[in-house]
Design an enzyme around this catalytic site. Structure first.
Site, PDB file in Angstrom:
ATOM      1  N   ASP B  87      33.600  38.461  37.218  1.00 19.39           N
ATOM      2  CA  ASP B  87      33.768  37.244  38.020  1.00 19.39           C
ATOM      3  C   ASP B  87      32.732  37.217  39.137  1.00 19.39           C
ATOM      4  O   ASP B  87      32.172  38.256  39.508  1.00 19.39           O
ATOM      5  CB  ASP B  87      35.190  37.127  38.589  1.00 19.39           C
ATOM      6  CG  ASP B  87      35.541  38.229  39.575  1.00 19.39           C
ATOM      7  OD1 ASP B  87      35.049  39.368  39.391  1.00 19.39           O
ATOM      8  OD2 ASP B  87      36.297  37.966  40.526  1.00 19.39           O
ATOM      9  N   GLU B 152      37.627  40.622  41.054  1.00 19.05           N
ATOM     10  CA  GLU B 152      37.073  41.382  42.170  1.00 19.05           C
ATOM     11  C   GLU B 152      36.807  40.487  43.369  1.00 19.05           C
ATOM     12  O   GLU B 152      36.991  40.892  44.514  1.00 19.05           O
ATOM     13  CB  GLU B 152      35.772  42.078  41.738  1.00 19.05           C
ATOM     14  CG  GLU B 152      35.415  43.295  42.590  1.00 19.05           C
ATOM     15  CD  GLU B 152      34.615  42.958  43.842  1.00 19.05           C
ATOM     16  OE1 GLU B 152      34.558  43.810  44.745  1.00 19.05           O
ATOM     17  OE2 GLU B 152      34.038  41.848  43.936  1.00 19.05           O
TER      18      GLU B 152
END
Lengths: 455, 455
Positions: B87, B152
């Site tokens: 991500d 994250e």
């Protein structure tokens, strides 16, 4: 005078009805959408003054107009200049009003409405007093000049220039301002002093950009820490403002003022309870009443820096800011205290930080009235008779009214802060109210005061 | 190994092309509108791992999925667990991008794109290294497990529970995390320590409602002043955190660590210049590098109270608030430091104020790797060869990665923070980039490292 007072007694209902009609015009000066209503409010006053036999005109200011009125009966009689304001605060939050803010509603001897006490009700006291003379077919025993402002709730931007450019026209023997409260219900109060004000925005900057506290924490003097150290150092352990020479020009209270202050009906316990303070605080050696009305005070009015949203953000902000003001008392001059503050802030600035100091708004001088002027005694007697009490007090207040010290100086006349509000009337809150005993007592006070001046 | 390296050299262009294809999927985990793109990103990785001969599956977490992959070649060989995240941060502000954020563009040996260095480029290094073995028809000399996270950038909510509930499956001899930068270009760096974190929101309350500073100034302990006094007292004049026993458990640096730290190519002058600080600051007796990576630090990350809008408002606010965090170092336990902080805040609370302390987010343990583990030496050699330098360094970093200390403890394995970023690649800013020398050097490092483990 008995004729007038008896006439006044018959007119009470009518005066209240008239006030409610005045209140119905939503003269919200801070909201541009109400500009027409502001004009309507000013015209309403002009019409009223003319109907009472006075001269009146709308004075354009560049902002909301000032209404100027005059009742000149005999050039040899004393002239009183009266100040009031016809603009009001916005009524929000609307949902908290028990009755609609612009529909004056009487409950338990109180008139509830926006502007009831601040300041339409207090302004109307003066028009009603004049009307009592007129309806009793008695000439006014004095000359009156009225200056009715439309910008009190939005900074009084044009008032002081108006005073300064109309010195001749506004000349009078004294000025009466009715926009202050009694110390308590049943304790008629003439406010004899006001504090002054200087107001600053300060910013301390440590670095060029916000930093990650993981990568930089421990090597950069966080500007929030630096600002906190500066703020923390501005008072000493005895609650005194820690700025060199700040107290040099503070005029000590006279023995008379001290005694009068001690006699005031003021309970520190109730004061504390009313604000929900865990503990009161302040300058050692002074009572609470002295602290809030006769001593300078310094407050940080706002502080901000870094991340203030929900949750956690590990940032070292590049800068931190605060709004900071000092209330001044006689004979502290705003300019001098501003200089002392600015110099002191520079002197305590950590070497890690850069400081920007920005003065906000115009400074306000402190004010104290010379209560030995005979009008003060006459006003005291009028209050005593109208409110049936011996306990009429002279008291300083902690707040500031910018134009009062300037008018007192410009026109060289005493300013009498003869207000008829009460401390808990919620001037800027929902369900603002006016005590009707004070409304009628105020009218009677003015009738008696004017009569005594004419004797 | 020469076969593989020569094969790798032929594949460089292709690897870059593949990475750009991966980058084109806007896997913005913080924006719910991109949920489908997150799925697409995860599927892209599953497909890629399978095409390389591995097992792969999408692991639903309740949030964005984790991609789990496996290359088990020989149960007797060492197993390495690799962490990366697919991500990315939102690309805003869009107008500052020179080339579109999701169209990877090469300029001056740099790949510009959102996610280029954080962390798609670093993640791809591992897939490319595996592919180099495959395309050279060489078996992987070790077993690999991949755990590729999709959260994250939005708090890694489901990562730690996933580790804790899949201990057996994730068992390995070491873990490699590629999400950290080199100390500088040309200075390959293995991060050997991280600081921990506790984070609080505190509020001090003085009274029940905001007060007018004219009527109350001087009699109420302004909560901004009180909070400032508390914050100011949290550091002493030597830049140390002034909380009793806070340093008790700080493990002193070993002589070796100290010497290694002193040898690091770090210029305090450049550090200061890069952040635009007037002056650096910190704990007496420690270098800047020590302060930001090996010593605890306390920062107020945000502060607010009172009026913060434009212009002046003369208010004494009822309360003031701050966000406050402490970075921890080995062997400070978050719970213990939290207790010390909470007790200390209570002990310095002015008697005029009420205090509310609210912990925010989960505490993070500090981490320090046991660099005597032979893998560290092997990784160092691989870096040295791949980047053609003797200057490969072990260095602690000041930031925190929540799962690293937990994984190290839960799986009882060394965690190697073997990242290939650079400090100024603008990980969360517009025009994020990845140094292509580091990209290719990273792939070669992994090829060499795996080969050395298989020897």
């Amino acid at each position: 005078m008995e004729t007038i007072l008896s006439q006044f007694n018959k007119l009470k209902e009518e005066f209240l009805k008239d006030l409610i009609e005045f209140i119905a015009i939503p003269t919200i000066s801070t909201n541009p959408e109400y500009q027409d209503k502001m004009k309507e409010g000013a015209q309403f006053l002009v019409k009223k003054i003319k109907s009472l036999g006075g001269q009146a005109q709308i004075e354009e200011t560049g902002g909301h107009p000032i209404v100027y009125g005059e009742f000149i009966t005999n050039p040899k009689s004393p002239t009183i200049l009266i100040y009031g304001h016809y603009d009001v605060q916005p009524p929000d939050p609307m949902e908290e009003w028990i009755s609609p803010p612009f529909e004056g509603t009487v409950r338990d001897g109180k008139l509830f409405a926006r502007g009831a006490t601040d300041d339409k009700g207090q302004l109307w006291i003066h028009l009603a007093a004049i009307e009592a003379f007129q309806r009793a077919n008695q000439p006014l025993p004095i000359n009156l000049k009225l200056i009715l402002e439309g910008e009190e709730e939005c900074g009084s931007t044009h008032l002081i220039p108006y005073f300064q450019s109309h010195k001749e026209k506004l000349q009078a023997h004294a000025m009466i301002i009715s926009d202050t409260p009694f110390l308590a219900k049943g304790v008629p109060t003439i406010t004899t002093g006001l504090r002054g004000l200087i107001y600053y925005e300060i910013e301390v900057k440590a670095v060029d950009k916000d930093l990650h506290s993981g990568s930089f924490g421990g090597a950069v003097d966080n500007p929030i820490h630096g600002l906190s150290r500066m703020i923390a150092s501005l008072h000493d352990e005895k609650g005194r403002i820690h700025i060199p020479h700040l107290y040099d020009k503070v005029r000590p209270l006279s023995q008379e003022e001290k005694e009068s202050l001690e006699k005031l009906p003021f309970s520190e316990e109730e004061f504390q309870k009313s604000i929900g303070a865990k503990q009161l605080w302040g300058e050692e050696g002074y009572s609470i009443l002295e602290r809030i009305s006769t001593r300078p005070s310094l407050d940080v009015n706002g502080i901000w820096g870094g991340y203030t949203g929900p949750g956690a953000k590990t940032v070292i902000p590049k800068k931190a800011s605060a709004k900071l003001s000092i209330r001044l008392v006689p004979d502290q001059a705003p300019k001098e205290i501003a200089r002392l503050l600015e110099e002191h802030l520079q002197s305590i600035l950590p070497s890690t930080l850069e400081l920007t100091i920005k003065p906000l708004e115009t400074s306000i001088y402190p004010y104290s009235a010379d209560t030995s002027h005979p009008y003060f005694q006459k006003a005291k007697e009028a209050l005593s008779q109208a409110f049936h009490t011996d306990q009429v007090v002279f008291a300083r207040q902690g707040g500031s009214i910018p134009f009062v010290p300037i008018v007192a100086k410009t026109l060289s006349i005493p300013c009498m802060l003869l207000g008829f509000g009460l401390p808990d009337e919620g001037a800027h809150s929902p369900n603002e109210w006016l005590d009707l005993e004070n409304f009628y007592g105020g009218i009677e006070t003015m009738i008696r005061f004017y009569s005594s001046l004419g004797e």
